[in-house]
Scaffold this active site. Structure first.
Site, PDB file in Angstrom:
ATOM      1  N   CYS A 156      -9.552  23.572  16.576  1.00  0.00           N
ATOM      2  CA  CYS A 156      -9.452  24.125  17.929  1.00  0.00           C
ATOM      3  C   CYS A 156      -8.881  23.082  18.875  1.00  0.00           C
ATOM      4  O   CYS A 156      -9.495  22.755  19.893  1.00  0.00           O
ATOM      5  CB  CYS A 156     -10.826  24.549  18.416  1.00  0.00           C
TER       6      CYS A 156
ATOM      7  N   GLY B 288       0.826  -1.203   0.000  1.00  0.00           N
ATOM      8  CA  GLY B 288       0.000   0.000   0.000  1.00  0.00           C
ATOM      9  C   GLY B 288       0.860   1.252   0.000  1.00  0.00           C
ATOM     10  O   GLY B 288       1.112   1.862  -1.032  1.00  0.00           O
TER      11      GLY B 288
HETATM   12  C1  LIG Z   1      -2.593  -2.545   5.396  1.00  0.00           C
HETATM   13  C2  LIG Z   1      -2.279  -3.860   4.875  1.00  0.00           C
HETATM   14  C3  LIG Z   1      -1.379  -4.007   3.811  1.00  0.00           C
HETATM   15  C4  LIG Z   1      -0.603  -2.860   3.233  1.00  0.00           C
HETATM   16  O1  LIG Z   1       0.325  -2.379   4.152  1.00  0.00           O
HETATM   17  P1  LIG Z   1       1.392  -1.250   3.728  1.00  0.00           P
HETATM   18  O2  LIG Z   1       2.200  -1.021   4.947  1.00  0.00           O
HETATM   19  O3  LIG Z   1       0.591  -0.051   3.326  1.00  0.00           O
HETATM   20  O4  LIG Z   1       2.179  -1.794   2.595  1.00  0.00           O
HETATM   21  C5  LIG Z   1      -1.179  -5.276   3.315  1.00  0.00           C
HETATM   22  N1  LIG Z   1      -1.826  -6.342   3.835  1.00  0.00           N
HETATM   23  C6  LIG Z   1      -2.687  -6.229   4.854  1.00  0.00           C
HETATM   24  C7  LIG Z   1      -3.355  -7.441   5.381  1.00  0.00           C
HETATM   25  C8  LIG Z   1      -2.939  -4.994   5.419  1.00  0.00           C
HETATM   26  O5  LIG Z   1      -3.767  -4.907   6.464  1.00  0.00           O
END
Ligand SMILES: *Cc1c(COP(=O)(O)O)cnc(C)c1O
Length: 392
Positions: free
Chosen positions: A342, A271
């Site tokens: 705030c 991600g």
């Molecule tokens: C959030 C998540 C990812 C991606 O993680 P990154 O650190 O953004 O690469 C992959 N697999 C699972 C199961 C996740 O919960």
């Protein structure tokens, strides 16, 4: 890059309009980045995008041709991904899936369910029997990580709500054998995020390989897929020492040649590392003031749009683009960059040196393309949302 950003900002800042507050996504650089990632991946590996990092429609569309599929971490994400990309392969993970979501995922023919618990496995077995439908699954495992340094955000290697305890593997596999509708396809691991060290990550992957080989021998398993998760990190300090993907891929190729994985394909679901760098959050400076000896610049926006610095407890890197100066200015002075909320927690970077800063200038925060707008508490104080602008 700064020139293109400035142009985009100025196009949003026609004289009559409101002060600027926006996300800018550079889709061209996103495409270059994901293409570069792909070009160094070893054979027999796959790249999925974990949509929870940023499920923006145009980001998904930019990535779609470059990844094998998308990972959904909730029923809501699954609906969105299916609606926007019915052609893509979708995998469905995350704890606490509703039965209705499991059923809806079966309707959508998701490629794999990432099973988080024995209860979920039971639910899937029941659904499979009721619907007379095969359910392809990966078992998400949480294994001990002796000797491997945990990052600051670890989902495994310690007690956590994620994945099965290896002690439950026996029961899980027995349940799968009793339910021919459950199609066991492999294991899934996602143990930590924010990994900045390629070598440590290789150690982790090596441990996955060894562990899985042990299970394969013990239980006579055959794995089409080994999903090794995401977690490759972005360095939010000024140094910018991000995870070294290319170095990691070189090491992985060596590792895969040493370990005989047979036909098993190794799958990533990344991600942050894919989308963080394509995003910028921009606030126009509304006010500059001194208070008890310190200087504050108040931007149009804040952590309700861009929670990343608050969530990570860091001073987010930034740069200043000169705007339509309209009042008070400072130079050569440390300044704390805050938003319009705030609460004293609405800080994006504290006591930062700046050369020149004036009301009407733009504060630009890079590395805002992942876990930024979509993790923010947008409704707090009912401020208007940021604009979203795309560079192609
Ligand atoms: C959030 C998540 C990812 C991606 O993680 P990154 O650190 O953004 O690469 C992959 N697999 C699972 C199961 C996740 O919960």
């Amino acid at each position: 890059m700064k020139h293109r950003l400035k142009q985009a900002i100025e196009s949003m800042a026609s004289p009559a309009s409101q002060p600027v507050c926006a996300y800018i996504y550079d889709l061209a650089s996103l495409q270059r980045h994901v293409a570069a990632m792909r070009s160094v991946m070893p054979e027999n590996t796959q790249l999925y995008y974990a949509a929870k990092a940023n499920p923006d429609r145009k980001i998904l569309a930019t990535l779609a041709p470059w990844v094998e599929g998308f990972e959904a971490a909730s029923g809501g994400e699954l609906d969105w991904l299916h609606e926007t990309h019915p052609e893509m392969s979708l995998i469905f993970g995350g704890p606490g899936k509703l039965e209705s979501e499991l059923a809806s995922a079966l309707d959508k023919n998701v490629e794999y369910f990432h099973v988080e618990s024995l209860t979920e496995l039971h639910r899937l077995a029941q659904l499979s029997a009721e619907r007379d439908q095969q359910v392809p699954i990966l078992l998400r495992m949480n294994i001990p990580l002796e000797g491997i340094t945990l990052t600051k955000l670890a989902m495994g290697g310690k007690p956590s709500p994620f994945g099965l305890d290896p002690q439950d593997l026996d029961s899980a596999l027995a349940l799968i054998r009793r339910n021919p509708g459950l199609l066991f396809q492999g294991f899934h691991f996602h143990m930590m995020s924010h990994q900045l060290c390629a070598d440590t990550h290789l150690e982790l992957i090596q441990l996955y390989f060894a562990t899985v080989q042990g299970w394969c021998e013990e239980y006579g398993l055959n794995l089409p897929i080994l999903n090794v998760g995401g977690g490759m990190g972005i360095d939010y300090s000024e140094q910018g020492n991000h995870f070294e993907w290319e170095k990691f891929c070189r090491g992985l190729a060596v590792l895969m040649a040493q370990v005989n994985l047979g036909d098993t394909r190794v799958r990533f679901e990344c991600g942050r590392f894919i989308t963080a760098a394509c995003g910028y959050y921009v606030m126009e400076v509304l006010d500059i003031k001194h208070n008890h000896g310190e200087c504050f610049a108040i931007g149009h926006g804040g952590t309700h749009h861009f929670r990343t610095p608050a969530a990570q407890s860091h001073d987010h890197p930034f740069f200043v683009l000169e705007g339509r100066k309209r009042g008070k200015a400072i130079s050569q002075e440390p300044v704390t960059l805050v938003g319009q909320l705030c609460t004293p927690k609405d800080v994006l970077a504290a006591r930062q040196p700046v050369n020149d800063l004036a009301i009407g200038d733009y504060l630009v925060f890079p590395l805002a393309g992942a876990y930024a707008w979509n993790i923010s508490h947008q409704n707090f104080l009912m401020h208007a949302p940021p604009k979203v602008c795309y560079l192609n």
